[in-house]
Motif scaffolding. Structure first.
Motif, PDB file in Angstrom:
ATOM      1  N   HIS A  26       0.874  -1.142   0.163  1.00  0.00           N
ATOM      2  CA  HIS A  26       0.066  -0.215   0.182  1.00  0.00           C
ATOM      3  C   HIS A  26       0.979   1.231   0.172  1.00  0.00           C
ATOM      4  CE1 HIS A  26      -2.840   3.078   2.667  1.00  0.00           C
ATOM      5  NE2 HIS A  26      -3.611   2.536   0.965  1.00  0.00           N
ATOM      6  N   GLY A  27       0.799   2.084  -0.769  1.00  0.00           N
ATOM      7  CA  GLY A  27       1.743   3.996  -1.226  1.00  0.00           C
ATOM      8  C   GLY A  27       1.491   3.649  -2.106  1.00  0.00           C
ATOM      9  N   ASP A  72      -9.059   2.175   3.877  1.00  0.00           N
ATOM     10  CA  ASP A  72      -8.498   1.243   3.180  1.00  0.00           C
ATOM     11  C   ASP A  72      -8.532   1.265   1.589  1.00  0.00           C
ATOM     12  OD1 ASP A  72      -8.165  -0.667   5.098  1.00  0.00           O
ATOM     13  OD2 ASP A  72     -10.181  -1.666   4.959  1.00  0.00           O
ATOM     14  N   SER A  73      -9.417   2.738   1.169  1.00  0.00           N
ATOM     15  CA  SER A  73      -9.074   3.383   0.139  1.00  0.00           C
ATOM     16  C   SER A  73      -7.521   4.511  -0.418  1.00  0.00           C
ATOM     17  CB  SER A  73     -10.108   3.896  -0.198  1.00  0.00           C
ATOM     18  OG  SER A  73     -11.663   3.595   0.258  1.00  0.00           O
ATOM     19  N   LYS A  92      -6.226   0.440  -8.105  1.00  0.00           N
ATOM     20  CA  LYS A  92      -6.715   1.992  -7.398  1.00  0.00           C
ATOM     21  C   LYS A  92      -8.319   1.325  -6.191  1.00  0.00           C
ATOM     22  CE  LYS A  92      -8.352   6.764  -6.723  1.00  0.00           C
ATOM     23  NZ  LYS A  92      -8.635   7.325  -7.667  1.00  0.00           N
ATOM     24  N   LEU A  93      -7.558   1.039  -4.972  1.00  0.00           N
ATOM     25  CA  LEU A  93      -8.636   0.373  -4.331  1.00  0.00           C
ATOM     26  C   LEU A  93      -9.948   1.425  -3.670  1.00  0.00           C
ATOM     27  CD1 LEU A  93     -10.606  -1.765  -3.674  1.00  0.00           C
ATOM     28  CD2 LEU A  93      -9.365  -1.971  -1.482  1.00  0.00           C
ATOM     29  N   SER A 106     -14.922   0.214  -6.288  1.00  0.00           N
ATOM     30  CA  SER A 106     -13.710   0.520  -7.984  1.00  0.00           C
ATOM     31  C   SER A 106     -12.586   0.382  -7.204  1.00  0.00           C
ATOM     32  CB  SER A 106     -14.885   1.433  -8.196  1.00  0.00           C
ATOM     33  OG  SER A 106     -13.914   2.845  -7.895  1.00  0.00           O
ATOM     34  N   THR A 107     -11.583  -0.448  -8.072  1.00  0.00           N
ATOM     35  CA  THR A 107     -10.739   0.341  -8.557  1.00  0.00           C
ATOM     36  C   THR A 107     -10.579  -0.086 -10.041  1.00  0.00           C
ATOM     37  OG1 THR A 107     -10.890  -2.752  -9.594  1.00  0.00           O
ATOM     38  CG2 THR A 107     -11.098  -2.191  -7.192  1.00  0.00           C
TER      39      THR A 107
END
Length: 135
Positions: A26-27, A72-73, A92-93, A106-107
């Motif tokens: 994540h980053g 968590d997005s 991208k979440l 959406s991703t």
């Protein structure tokens, strides 16, 4: 939707990378990526029970995130460890608070041409998202 799970499918060339370590991080960029888990049973302590990676060694590995919350997005990366430079794919979440039975997670995969995938949550998880790699 908050409280739900999602599964992301990360593809790779099985002839080249079947036995390489795969990871989920994540980053905002490849260089500032915080590894949350990998296919060698590492899971960062605050994600234990929430992040699961499974490599079926058939050319893709699965990343499942449980108990999603809006926080968590963000930008995540499917990674494959290689000498000199890892192969990484951006995902991208976006997690939204649920208000009714048709909510959207959406991703989008960051590639040379933008691709956005919207999935209506009818079941518990999102199924198979194609993965494109940066070199």
């Amino acid at each position: 939707m908050e409280g739900m799970s999602t599964t992301i499918t990360c593809s790779y060339d099985r002839r080249k990378y079947m036995f390489n370590r795969k990871y989920w991080c994540h980053g905002g960029s490849r260089s500032s990526c915080d590894v949350l888990g990998d296919t060698e049973n590492f899971v960062k302590s605050e994600y234990k029970g929430r992040v699961v990676l499974l490599d079926n060694r058939r050319g893709y590995f699965l990343v499942t995130m449980h108990q999603l919350v809006e926080e968590d997005s963000g930008m995540y990366w499917c990674g494959i460890e290689r000498p000199y430079a890892d192969m990484m794919t951006a995902v991208k979440l976006t997690v939204t608070e649920g208000k009714d039975s048709l909510n959207i997670i959406s991703t989008s995969l960051a590639t040379r041409s933008s691709l956005v995938i919207l999935v209506y949550i009818v079941e518990i998880s999102i199924v198979a998202i194609n993965s494109y790699s940066f070199l």
